[in-house]
Write an enzyme that holds these catalytic residues in place. Structure first.
Site, mmCIF file in Angstrom:
data_model
loop_
_atom_site.group_PDB
_atom_site.id
_atom_site.type_symbol
_atom_site.label_atom_id
_atom_site.label_comp_id
_atom_site.label_asym_id
_atom_site.label_seq_id
_atom_site.Cartn_x
_atom_site.Cartn_y
_atom_site.Cartn_z
ATOM 1 N N TYR A 86 -13.840 -76.171 -2.442
ATOM 2 C CA TYR A 86 -12.997 -76.614 -1.318
ATOM 3 C C TYR A 86 -13.493 -75.991 -0.013
ATOM 4 C CZ TYR A 86 -8.836 -77.477 1.541
ATOM 5 O OH TYR A 86 -7.984 -77.887 2.534
ATOM 6 N N HIS A 174 -19.235 -73.228 -8.588
ATOM 7 C CA HIS A 174 -18.498 -71.950 -8.572
ATOM 8 C C HIS A 174 -19.382 -70.803 -9.059
ATOM 9 C CE1 HIS A 174 -14.437 -73.420 -7.635
ATOM 10 N NE2 HIS A 174 -14.874 -74.532 -8.200
ATOM 11 N N GLY A 229 1.560 -42.084 -18.832
ATOM 12 C CA GLY A 229 0.541 -41.980 -19.865
ATOM 13 C C GLY A 229 -0.398 -43.173 -19.855
ATOM 14 N N VAL A 231 -2.991 -46.034 -17.944
ATOM 15 C CA VAL A 231 -4.171 -45.821 -17.103
ATOM 16 C C VAL A 231 -3.796 -45.663 -15.630
ATOM 17 C CG1 VAL A 231 -6.435 -46.748 -16.477
ATOM 18 C CG2 VAL A 231 -5.346 -47.492 -18.586
ATOM 19 N N ASP A 232 -2.948 -46.553 -15.128
ATOM 20 C CA ASP A 232 -2.735 -46.595 -13.688
ATOM 21 C C ASP A 232 -2.051 -45.338 -13.164
ATOM 22 O OD1 ASP A 232 -3.739 -49.051 -14.206
ATOM 23 O OD2 ASP A 232 -1.858 -50.133 -13.923
ATOM 24 N N SER A 233 -0.948 -44.950 -13.811
ATOM 25 C CA SER A 233 -0.263 -43.773 -13.277
ATOM 26 C C SER A 233 -1.100 -42.521 -13.521
ATOM 27 C CB SER A 233 1.147 -43.634 -13.852
ATOM 28 O OG SER A 233 1.121 -43.323 -15.224
#
Ligand code: XMP
Length: 516
Positions: A86, A174, A229, A231-233
């Site tokens: 697009y 793409h 406990g 991953v992110d925190s």
């Protein structure tokens, strides 16, 4: 967190499924990228000074009334632009070319011929014939004024174009999807040959940027972090600790609904290894008491969420004068909440997702990062693989994997079965390939079996293993039969009260990943 100091490449979102993927591909070339809405004004673009723009694909026809466009002044800023699908059609339409409807469109793998001799920057190093990934109904009949046609396919007269002078180019295909041959080369040619952008995004620069912005936000204030406990925190806590050391206190609430060994691993990692000030609260009895007699999934989720907040509130007051709260919000969460208006299927409870009326300033050091970047940083900061590569786990934990009432015994039964699934998946080397793999206990169901000449009447354990990119959709994983067999025999032999193992073969949709 303040914005990254690195000059970004803007991925302009025209409603594509792939905008996130484009942003990630750019970052894989060590260039910082951000997704911006197509409504962005020329003034803002000028202010924020991106090194290049990539216009994404989108579901509309550029010729349709009300089709999304770009502020026309943006084309005059002299910033290099790559249009994809697009985006390429929009460039054609706006800059003197033409876009027409196609009779059939092109979908999936498609042969592309590059125009020889290929002296373009964009398709440099590509062969004369290649397989690309297409998904379009309209096509470009005429490239923008001043640009050269570089490639074509059966359904696209203009498969790619380039205006070297203005540094504007487009591809009908793409390059961001993995099944597109030479996709990474096309993106890299645009970034480094045509747009001449700097590599400014490495683990080192990400960490340095994050540390600097945490320090400038927090000053000498005290910070608390609800550590789950996951991953992110965990990575957020490790980063903040690296930035402000003792000013950080982490609060870990053991809900009694955690995976096997999780509480011990959090303590060992954060208290013992990182010497982080950690308040560890064993609230399992309180959670289980609140859940007694409750079987409705939404009710369970609500109770767990509310109990968590209450426990957290009680303990945070012991951290005197804390003004800041760390949250492990990731970039996809930021984009999602800003752009999507999806129907509510389940009320998600993030262990870090505390109510807004708490008087805290949020510290969100992962706000501009994707999950794979968060993992890389976690490793760089010295977090063990067992945390960095841990699969996602829902905030309500085993509470939504025990179908029926949650009790301490049932949580223990499920924990043991889940540990066996995790051990065997790890042993087969599949943990990282699977989005999630875990056990579910159908505690509302008992079936008859026979063990050692004795009749049994026990619960089934269901194995749930899925592959996924982002949890929005998922497919059930085709686990090897031998692996399923090992899990089944071990679970039945080692876990009391379980006499049957079943395998969930439902994708999402129509199923969800969790059972409740
Ligand atoms: P579903 O079951 O909706 O799950 O397909 C999609 C992903 O989200 C996780 N999940 C949650 N994560 N709090 C969370 O932090 C929640 O309440 C929650 N519920 C589901 C799920 O494990 C999967 O990865």
């Amino acid at each position: 967190m303040k914005r990254s100091s690195a000059q970004p490449v803007f991925v302009v979102d025209f409603g594509a499924q792939y905008a996130q993927l484009i942003a990630r591909r750019v970052r894989e070339h060590h260039v910082y990228s951000e997704i911006v809405p197509h409504q962005i004004s020329a003034a803002e673009v000028r202010d924020r000074n991106p090194s290049a723009l990539i216009l994404s694909g989108g579901p509309k026809s550029v010729n349709a009334p009300g089709a999304p466009r770009l502020d026309p002044e943006i084309y005059e800023l002299g910033i290099p632009i790559l249009g994809i699908c697009y985006g390429a059609q929009l460039l054609a339409r706006e800059l003197g070319g033409e876009v027409v409807p196609n009779e059939a469109g092109e979908y999936g793998r498609t042969a592309l011929s590059t125009v020889a001799p290929n002296s373009s920057l964009l398709l440099e190093t590509l062969p004369g014939e290649l397989q690309v990934w297409m998904s379009h109904f309209d096509s470009i009949a005429q490239a923008p004024t001043g640009s050269r046609v570089l490639a074509s396919s059966p359904g696209s007269l203009v498969g790619a174009f380039e205006d070297r002078e203005r540094r504007i180019c487009g591809v009908q295909f793409h390059p961001e999807v993995s099944h597109c041959d030479f996709g990474p080369e096309v993106i890299s040619n645009f970034l480094f040959q045509l747009a001449d952008v700097d590599k400014n995004w490495t683990n080192f620069t990400i960490i340095e940027d994050a540390l600097e912005s945490i320090r400038s936000q927090v000053g000498s204030g005290r910070v608390i972090c609800a550590l789950s406990g996951g991953v992110d925190s965990s990575v957020a806590a490790a980063l903040v600790h690296e930035a402000v050391g003792d000013q950080l206190t982490c609060i870990f609430v053991d809900t009694g609904l955690m995976r096997s060994g999780e509480a011990a691993s959090v303590e060992a990692t954060f208290r013992d290894r990182f010497a982080i000030d950690l308040i560890s609260v064993d609230a399992s009895e309180r959670f289980l008491a609140a859940l007694a007699g409750v079987t409705d999934p939404e009710a369970k989720r609500k109770i767990i969420g509310e109990t968590f907040i209450r426990v957290f509130e009680e303990h945070r007051t012991s951290v005197e004068g804390a003004k800041f709260l760390v949250q492990g919000t990731l970039y996809p969460d930021v984009i999602e909440s800003g752009t999507k208006d999806a129907a509510k299927i389940k009320s998600h409870h993030n262990v870090g997702g505390l109510p807004e009326d708490m008087a805290f300033d949020l510290v969100e050091p992962l706000r501009s990062l994707f999950k794979d970047e968060v993992r890389a940083i976690g490793s760089e900061l010295g977090l063990p693989d067992s945390i960095v590569w841990r699969q996602p786990f829902p905030g309500p934990g085993l509470g939504v994997r025990i179908i029926g009432e949650v009790t301490a015994e049932r949580a223990e039964t499920l924990r043991q079965a889940d540990r066996i699934v995790a051990e065997e998946i790890e042993h087969a080397g599949l943990t990282r390939q699977l989005w999630q793999s875990f056990a579910i206990l159908a505690a509302n169901l008992r079936t008859v079996g026979v063990m050692g000449d004795e009749r049994t009447y026990g619960y089934p354990i269901i194995i749930r293993a899925v592959t996924s990119e982002d949890a929005m959709t998922a497919d059930w994983a085709r686990l090897p039969y031998e692996l399923i067999e090992r899990i089944s025999s071990r679970v039945i032999a080692e876990v009391p009260d379980v006499n049957r193992v079943a395998l969930d073969v439902t994708s999402k949709p129509p199923g969800t990943i969790e059972w409740e």
